[in-house]
Design an enzyme around this catalytic site. Structure first.
Site, PDB file in Angstrom:
ATOM      1  N   ARG A   1      61.852  -5.000  20.925  1.00 27.81           N
ATOM      2  CA  ARG A   1      62.116  -3.900  21.860  1.00 27.81           C
ATOM      3  C   ARG A   1      61.837  -4.345  23.284  1.00 27.81           C
ATOM      4  O   ARG A   1      60.786  -4.915  23.582  1.00 27.81           O
ATOM      5  CB  ARG A   1      61.229  -2.696  21.511  1.00 27.81           C
ATOM      6  CG  ARG A   1      61.120  -1.600  22.567  1.00 27.81           C
ATOM      7  CD  ARG A   1      62.250  -0.607  22.483  1.00 27.81           C
ATOM      8  NE  ARG A   1      62.237   0.364  23.557  1.00 27.81           N
ATOM      9  CZ  ARG A   1      61.806   1.618  23.445  1.00 27.81           C
ATOM     10  NH1 ARG A   1      61.339   2.058  22.312  1.00 27.81           N
ATOM     11  NH2 ARG A   1      61.864   2.425  24.476  1.00 27.81           N
TER      12      ARG A   1
ATOM     13  N   ASP B   1      62.726   2.167  18.168  1.00 29.12           N
ATOM     14  CA  ASP B   1      62.033   3.210  18.910  1.00 29.12           C
ATOM     15  C   ASP B   1      61.155   3.954  17.915  1.00 29.12           C
ATOM     16  O   ASP B   1      61.642   4.388  16.866  1.00 29.12           O
ATOM     17  CB  ASP B   1      63.050   4.162  19.551  1.00 29.12           C
ATOM     18  CG  ASP B   1      62.407   5.169  20.484  1.00 29.12           C
ATOM     19  OD1 ASP B   1      61.430   4.815  21.169  1.00 29.12           O
ATOM     20  OD2 ASP B   1      62.880   6.317  20.533  1.00 29.12           O
TER      21      ASP B   1
ATOM     22  N   ASP C   1      58.515   7.141  17.902  1.00 17.96           N
ATOM     23  CA  ASP C   1      57.938   8.255  18.667  1.00 17.96           C
ATOM     24  C   ASP C   1      56.982   9.042  17.788  1.00 17.96           C
ATOM     25  O   ASP C   1      57.270   9.309  16.616  1.00 17.96           O
ATOM     26  CB  ASP C   1      59.029   9.212  19.156  1.00 17.96           C
ATOM     27  CG  ASP C   1      59.855   8.655  20.290  1.00 17.96           C
ATOM     28  OD1 ASP C   1      59.322   7.857  21.084  1.00 17.96           O
ATOM     29  OD2 ASP C   1      61.042   9.015  20.385  1.00 17.96           O
TER      30      ASP C   1
ATOM     31  N   ARG D   1      68.186   0.118  21.974  1.00 16.02           N
ATOM     32  CA  ARG D   1      66.935  -0.527  21.593  1.00 16.02           C
ATOM     33  C   ARG D   1      66.953  -0.997  20.148  1.00 16.02           C
ATOM     34  O   ARG D   1      67.587  -0.374  19.307  1.00 16.02           O
ATOM     35  CB  ARG D   1      65.752   0.397  21.825  1.00 16.02           C
ATOM     36  CG  ARG D   1      65.908   1.724  21.128  1.00 16.02           C
ATOM     37  CD  ARG D   1      65.092   2.824  21.716  1.00 16.02           C
ATOM     38  NE  ARG D   1      65.566   3.139  23.035  1.00 16.02           N
ATOM     39  CZ  ARG D   1      65.156   4.155  23.751  1.00 16.02           C
ATOM     40  NH1 ARG D   1      64.263   4.965  23.277  1.00 16.02           N
ATOM     41  NH2 ARG D   1      65.627   4.390  24.946  1.00 16.02           N
TER      42      ARG D   1
END
Length: 167
Positions: free
Chosen positions: A84, A96, A98, A93
């Site tokens: 990344r 990711d 989150d 990307r």
């Protein structure tokens, strides 16, 4: 004491499914962390940013003894290991990760806002989360099924042959 956290994972560069699989394995190997549930994989259109390939997205529910900031740091290490590069906001990307929610906490901390500040408007997070936890609640926003009622689900397609699991 272990907290329950909801993580959203996505990839739109390289071997997307392989990257997500490696991510699940890496999260499951974090100290004091167990992966409790893994959603189906969805192919989703990118939201915002430049023109870019579609994402593969999934949601994980984990139990962790890591504090929220330590979990975030671990997520960033996993992203970096997957190649990344944080070059462009909402850009493409390799990975990711989150933190969508953590132990029901609500925090305006600019380093780690909880719950994730845009989760309530992202079908690519709520649809897979709802698959593995139909009665889910997004702290401060309400029931995931009700949040989904107001969202456009176009551009989100489940991939039944793409399965993520712990090895």
């Amino acid at each position: 004491m272990r907290a329950r956290a909801v993580l959203s994972i996505g990839s739109n560069l390289g071997d997307r499914l392989g990257t997500l699989h490696a991510c699940v394995q890496a999260i499951g190997q974090l100290p004091e962390t167990d992966v409790l549930a893994i959603s189906p994989v969805y192919q989703t259109a990118p939201v915002g940013g430049p023109s870019q390939p579609d994402y593969l997205n999934a949601v994980l529910i984990v139990a962790t003894g890591l504090p929220p900031r330590d979990l975030l740091a671990a997520a960033h290490r996993i992203e970096s290991a997957a190649g990344r590069v944080r070059a462009e906001r909402f850009g493409p990307r390799t990975l990711d990760v989150d933190i969508i929610s953590y132990g029901g906490e609500v925090s305006g901390d600019p380093v780690l806002t909880l719950p994730h500040p845009r989760a309530h408007e992202r079908a690519f997070v709520l649809v897979p989360w709802h698959d593995i936890e139909p009665a889910a609640e997004l702290p401060g926003r309400g029931a995931v099924d009700r949040l989904l009622d107001g969202l456009d689900r176009d551009g989100i397609r489940q991939l039944p042959d793409a399965v993520l699991e712990m090895s």
